[in-house]
Design a protein around this motif. Structure first.
Motif, PDB file in Angstrom:
ATOM      1  N   GLN A   1      67.946 136.119  58.235  1.00 47.01           N
ATOM      2  CA  GLN A   1      68.230 137.456  57.702  1.00 47.01           C
ATOM      3  C   GLN A   1      68.746 137.388  56.260  1.00 47.01           C
ATOM      4  N   ILE A   2      68.056 136.598  55.444  1.00 46.72           N
ATOM      5  CA  ILE A   2      68.406 136.481  54.031  1.00 46.72           C
ATOM      6  C   ILE A   2      67.138 136.509  53.182  1.00 46.72           C
ATOM      7  N   MET A   3      67.320 136.846  51.916  1.00 39.57           N
ATOM      8  CA  MET A   3      66.270 136.637  50.931  1.00 39.57           C
ATOM      9  C   MET A   3      66.700 135.494  50.034  1.00 39.57           C
ATOM     10  N   ALA A   4      65.750 134.638  49.671  1.00 36.43           N
ATOM     11  CA  ALA A   4      66.036 133.521  48.778  1.00 36.43           C
ATOM     12  C   ALA A   4      65.067 133.541  47.610  1.00 36.43           C
ATOM     13  N   ILE A   5      65.606 133.310  46.408  1.00 36.45           N
ATOM     14  CA  ILE A   5      64.800 133.218  45.194  1.00 36.45           C
ATOM     15  C   ILE A   5      65.165 131.909  44.511  1.00 36.45           C
ATOM     16  N   LYS A   6      64.214 131.015  44.421  1.00 38.52           N
ATOM     17  CA  LYS A   6      64.467 129.715  43.796  1.00 38.52           C
ATOM     18  C   LYS A   6      63.939 129.727  42.366  1.00 38.52           C
TER      19      LYS A   6
ATOM     20  N   LEU B   1      66.028 126.380  55.166  1.00 42.74           N
ATOM     21  CA  LEU B   1      65.872 127.825  55.323  1.00 42.74           C
ATOM     22  C   LEU B   1      64.405 128.240  55.162  1.00 42.74           C
ATOM     23  N   LYS B   2      63.751 127.662  54.173  1.00 40.46           N
ATOM     24  CA  LYS B   2      62.349 127.977  53.940  1.00 40.46           C
ATOM     25  C   LYS B   2      61.479 127.493  55.090  1.00 40.46           C
ATOM     26  N   SER B   3      61.750 126.300  55.574  1.00 37.52           N
ATOM     27  CA  SER B   3      60.978 125.750  56.688  1.00 37.52           C
ATOM     28  C   SER B   3      61.145 126.602  57.939  1.00 37.52           C
ATOM     29  N   ASN B   4      62.373 127.022  58.217  1.00 37.58           N
ATOM     30  CA  ASN B   4      62.617 127.875  59.382  1.00 37.58           C
ATOM     31  C   ASN B   4      61.902 129.215  59.252  1.00 37.58           C
ATOM     32  N   HIS B   5      61.928 129.748  58.035  1.00 44.97           N
ATOM     33  CA  HIS B   5      61.241 131.016  57.771  1.00 44.97           C
ATOM     34  C   HIS B   5      59.746 130.887  58.025  1.00 44.97           C
ATOM     35  N   ILE B   6      59.119 129.860  57.475  1.00 42.71           N
ATOM     36  CA  ILE B   6      57.671 129.688  57.615  1.00 42.71           C
ATOM     37  C   ILE B   6      57.297 129.442  59.076  1.00 42.71           C
ATOM     38  N   LYS B   7      58.077 128.637  59.762  1.00 43.50           N
ATOM     39  CA  LYS B   7      57.795 128.355  61.179  1.00 43.50           C
ATOM     40  C   LYS B   7      57.846 129.637  62.001  1.00 43.50           C
ATOM     41  N   ASP B   8      58.880 130.437  61.776  1.00 43.91           N
ATOM     42  CA  ASP B   8      59.017 131.698  62.504  1.00 43.91           C
ATOM     43  C   ASP B   8      57.866 132.640  62.182  1.00 43.91           C
ATOM     44  N   TYR B   9      57.558 132.793  60.915  1.00 44.09           N
ATOM     45  CA  TYR B   9      56.491 133.706  60.502  1.00 44.09           C
ATOM     46  C   TYR B   9      55.136 133.256  61.042  1.00 44.09           C
ATOM     47  N   GLN B  10      54.842 131.983  60.912  1.00 42.01           N
ATOM     48  CA  GLN B  10      53.535 131.497  61.334  1.00 42.01           C
ATOM     49  C   GLN B  10      53.351 131.533  62.846  1.00 42.01           C
TER      50      GLN B  10
ATOM     51  N   SER C   1      70.265 123.867  53.818  1.00 38.50           N
ATOM     52  CA  SER C   1      69.679 123.745  52.488  1.00 38.50           C
ATOM     53  C   SER C   1      68.560 124.761  52.311  1.00 38.50           C
ATOM     54  N   TYR C   2      68.169 124.965  51.075  1.00 39.94           N
ATOM     55  CA  TYR C   2      67.069 125.875  50.777  1.00 39.94           C
ATOM     56  C   TYR C   2      65.805 125.461  51.515  1.00 39.94           C
ATOM     57  N   GLU C   3      65.506 124.176  51.515  1.00 45.33           N
ATOM     58  CA  GLU C   3      64.279 123.695  52.151  1.00 45.33           C
ATOM     59  C   GLU C   3      64.309 123.931  53.648  1.00 45.33           C
TER      60      GLU C   3
END
Length: 790
Positions: free
Chosen positions: A159-164, A296-305, A292-294
């Motif tokens: 439940q976050i937005m991340a901008i790298k 968080l990103k990995s969890n996001h992609i796994k959930d979305y996909q 870590s950012y990576e």
């Protein structure tokens, strides 16, 4: 060989899951939308200054509805009916104004994040993309000999937005982060966090109303919101101030954003009984310290996909060159071939549903979850005479059944407020809903107590249409517990309203009175142009569909009582469909003319789609009348309407006509605020969002749903393969789509002919497979698959 290799390179270069551009967005309709089903972000990708519109699915104006706002309205029902019995339609229209209440509230913009960079006035090699396979956006460019990159995503698990932010040269990132909002707000420094707190108006008038005091704020009323901003850095300096965050001399910096509101349910005051939005926002922000950012990103992609990758569509090779998406859309509009764009638009529809529909009681609205306006078009509300329902046509067939539940849970709320509406406005039991609704589950007919036009304000079949969704959900999932505990009670309440609302006509057939046909006007033989009548075809089509669904649901649950018998009896005594002198399906009780023969609504064709009781095989004469009606209307219409018409043509098994309109739906439209526009009307904006115009998301969902209807249709006991395959889609495959009965389907075809199908059973069952008049019966156990060659 060289020519062949060049062709292969063109094909390989064609991005199948990518929207990309060679310049920043100047308008909303060029920007890239991200979302986790609750938080929405619209990314412009500017160089000197980037801006991101932020939204939250639960941030609306208003408060719980007043269920006693017009308790005497029902007293006007009988005078309206008397006027109609006397064929005095002008009087009926006039009296219908008394059956009106408050307007709905509006979906709010949370605010805008600005990232202002230093010394990026000149740049080269600009690139911007949205990868819908991962739900990640990117921007890159070179300035002053340094390559700068940005990456954006909105995570559902965290439940976050991340901008790298990153750069090819160490310590090259220098920017200032700031926030602004059209709502009332304050901001302050809280340790490492910029904290923003504010509140929405307690009332907003629809944008089309020119009235004083259209936006009303009160610090003690309205939904609260919190947005937090924190920056994690690799090196350099980050300074948080009361009015923003300054990033200096960083090689890499990550901006984390959380948003929360006090919305605590449709019936709870958000100011006095709301959730603790501040603590929720900090709870979510704390997750960024723990991972870590990576990660968080990995969890996001796994959930979305886990949702997105369920369906794969391949329409064969394409020869379209690898162009930016806006130029590609222009080329396609000019007649270019681009099957990859057709695939992309379909999958983009699924992307949008995943991104906007994962919050219980807050389904995707007219704009999904992406809105920058405090008085958005049509309040960005839930428009129940087509648009809210069209948003969910894709959910079940597109293998996103879980994303249907925000609408289903919302319908439960509507059934509660709708009981008061049925009693106060119509003097009957059960529950009803009108033209518009909002997060507070408004159900009364709108119009500000008599100021609305009955052609749109007084339609009262919103609950009837909504109540078909629980059965639709059951037919795909076979979730009997859901049907018993949630779906069936909702359906029964809507059926009860219809039973008590209808009256007998002069032929002893059941009709509605008064009624309207959504937003359309008739012309009587003596020249009167009106909206109010009795026995509108659309009313009876929706009632017929709901009654049939309810009877089936009763059989599944083994319920057989006097109520179900009554429904069966009345169903058999409904005023029948009629075919007009032009061969069209009559929209009105009598064979009257439409004021606008091309009108965008085609509600009287409900039984063909999204209903199921008109079909080319079971009711060929009615299906032909639907075809004639569509031909009279023509193909030129708005975005959402075109999405509906594509589905209607698919149900008529006319693949080439459906494909023609699918191409027209993908017609390029210039952004709304652009000067000297050359491409106008309904279609698709540069960022692939639907142009009604203005932006409405329903066309995206309707168009994507239509692709499946062209390739597969199903009933409770049959699956039809390639029923409306257009000539141009000669070779292809689709897998992961869903059919009624609880089946997951894969289809392969070559040379325009079906070659093989694979059916996987989510529940044990029997089904008849149909292709080109040939039938094959299969029985499949739960969890097993059957391959059938044709």
């Amino acid at each position: 060989m060289i020519i062949a290799l060049c062709s292969i390179n063109i094909i390989i270069a064609q991005p199948r899951n990518l929207l990309w551009y060679d310049k920043p967005a100047s308008y909303f309709e060029e920007a890239l939308v991200l979302g986790n089903g609750k938080m929405g972000a619209t990314v412009f990708g500017g160089v000197n200054s980037d801006k991101i519109y932020l939204n939250d699915a639960t941030l609306w104006s208003g408060e719980p509805v007043d269920l006693e706002d017009n308790t005497e309205a029902y007293k006007y029902v009988e005078p309206i009916r008397e006027a109609l019995r006397n064929e005095d339609y002008k009087l009926a229209d006039s009296l219908n104004h008394y059956l009106q209440g408050r307007f709905s509230q509006s979906y709010m913009p949370l605010g805008t994040l600005h990232i202002n960079f230093k010394s990026h006035d000149t740049y080269t090699n600009y690139y911007r993309e949205l990868n819908i396979d991962k739900a990640v956006a990117k921007v890159s460019y070179e300035s002053g000999g340094v390559k700068f990159d940005r990456e954006y995503f909105v995570s559902h698990p965290q439940q976050i937005m991340a901008i790298k932010l990153s750069s090819s040269k160490r310590r090259a990132i220098n920017c200032i982060i700031s926030f602004e909002s059209l709502l009332k707000y304050t901001q302050s420094k809280q340790n490492r966090v910029l904290e923003v707190n504010g509140y929405a108006p307690y009332h907003v008038e629809p944008s089309y109303r020119n009235v004083p005091n259209a936006i009303l704020f009160d610090e003690n009323r309205g939904t609260r919101f919190t947005s937090l901003f924190r920056v994690s850095k690799k090196d350099g300096l980050v300074v948080v101030k009361d009015n923003g965050i300054e990033i200096s001399d960083c090689s890499e910096a990550i901006i984390y954003i959380t948003v929360a509101t006090s919305f605590n349910g449709f019936d709870k005051n958000p100011a006095t009984m709301g959730k603790d939005n501040i603590s929720i926002a900090y709870r979510d922000m704390l997750k960024t310290d723990k991972s870590s950012y990576e990660v968080l990103k990995s969890n996001h992609i796994k959930d979305y996909q886990s949702l997105y990758k369920r369906v794969v569509l391949d329409l064969g090779k394409t020869n379209e060159p690898n162009l930016p998406t806006d130029k590609r859309l222009l080329n396609y509009t000019a007649g270019g071939e681009d099957k990859a764009l057709e695939e992309l638009y379909f999958q983009f529809g699924r992307y949008l549903l995943i991104s906007s529909s994962r919050t219980q009681e807050a389904p995707a609205n007219l704009q999904g979850i992406w809105n920058p306006y405090i008085r958005p078009p049509w309040s960005s509300n839930y428009t129940l005479n087509i648009n809210a329902e069209e948003n969910y046509w894709l959910a079940e067939t597109g293998n996103l059944s879980e994303l249907h539940t925000p609408l289903l849970s919302f319908i439960k709320n509507v059934a509660i407020t709708g009981a008061a509406t049925a009693n106060n406005y119509y003097g009957v039991g059960g529950w009803a809903a009108g033209h518009n609704s909002d997060i507070w589950a408004l159900t009364n007919p709108v119009g500000d107590f008599g100021k609305g036009d009955p052609r749109w304000a007084n339609w009262n079949m919103g609950g009837t249409w909504l109540a078909t969704h629980p059965w639709e959900h059951y037919t795909f999932t076979h979730d009997k517990e859901y049907l018993r505990s949630e779906g069936y009670p909702v359906m029964k309440g809507a059926v009860k309203f219809c039973l008590e609302w209808m009256v007998k006509d002069k032929n002893e057939k059941w009709i509605t009175s008064p009624s309207t046909s959504p937003e359309n006007l008739y012309v009587t033989p003596d020249g009167y142009v009106g909206a109010t009548l009795y026995g509108a075809t659309s009313d009876l089509a929706m009632i017929r569909e709901l009654f049939e669904d309810f009877i089936k649901a009763s059989e599944v649950l083994s319920i057989d009582n006097t109520f179900t018998k009554r429904v069966t009896t009345v169903l058999g005594e409904l005023h029948p469909y009629a075919v007009g002198k032009k061969g069209n399906l009559q929209e009105w009780y009598y064979d009257w003319k439409d004021k606008e023969s091309w009108h965008r609504h085609q509600s009287h064709l409900f039984g063909l789609y999204p209903g199921h009781h008109i079909t080319p095989t079971e009711t060929p004469e009615l299906a032909q009348a639907c075809r004639t009606s569509l031909n009279i209307k023509g193909d030129e219409t708005t975005g959402w309407s075109k999405g509906w018409r594509i589905n209607l043509w698919a149900r008529l098994w006319d693949g080439n006509r459906a494909y023609k309109m699918y191409r027209e739906l993908l017609r390029y439209v210039d952004p709304d605020n652009m000067e000297n526009k050359t491409h106008t009307g309904g279609g698709t904006y540069p960022n692939l969002l639907d142009a009604h115009p203005p932006f409405q998301i329903d066309g995206n969902f309707g168009g994507a749903a239509a692709v499946i209807e062209m390739l597969m249709q199903s009933t409770d006991d049959k699956i039809y393969f390639l029923p409306a395959l257009p000539d141009t889609w000669r070779n292809g495959s689709i897998k992961g789509i869903c059919a009624r009965g609880g089946f997951e389907v894969a289809i392969n075809w070559t040379g325009g002919k079906l070659t093989s199908t694979e059916i996987k059973a989510k529940d044990s069952g029997k089904i008849t497979l149909v292709y080109a008049g040939n039938e094959k019966f299969v029985e499949i156990n739960k969890g097993e698959s059957v391959r059938v060659d044709w």
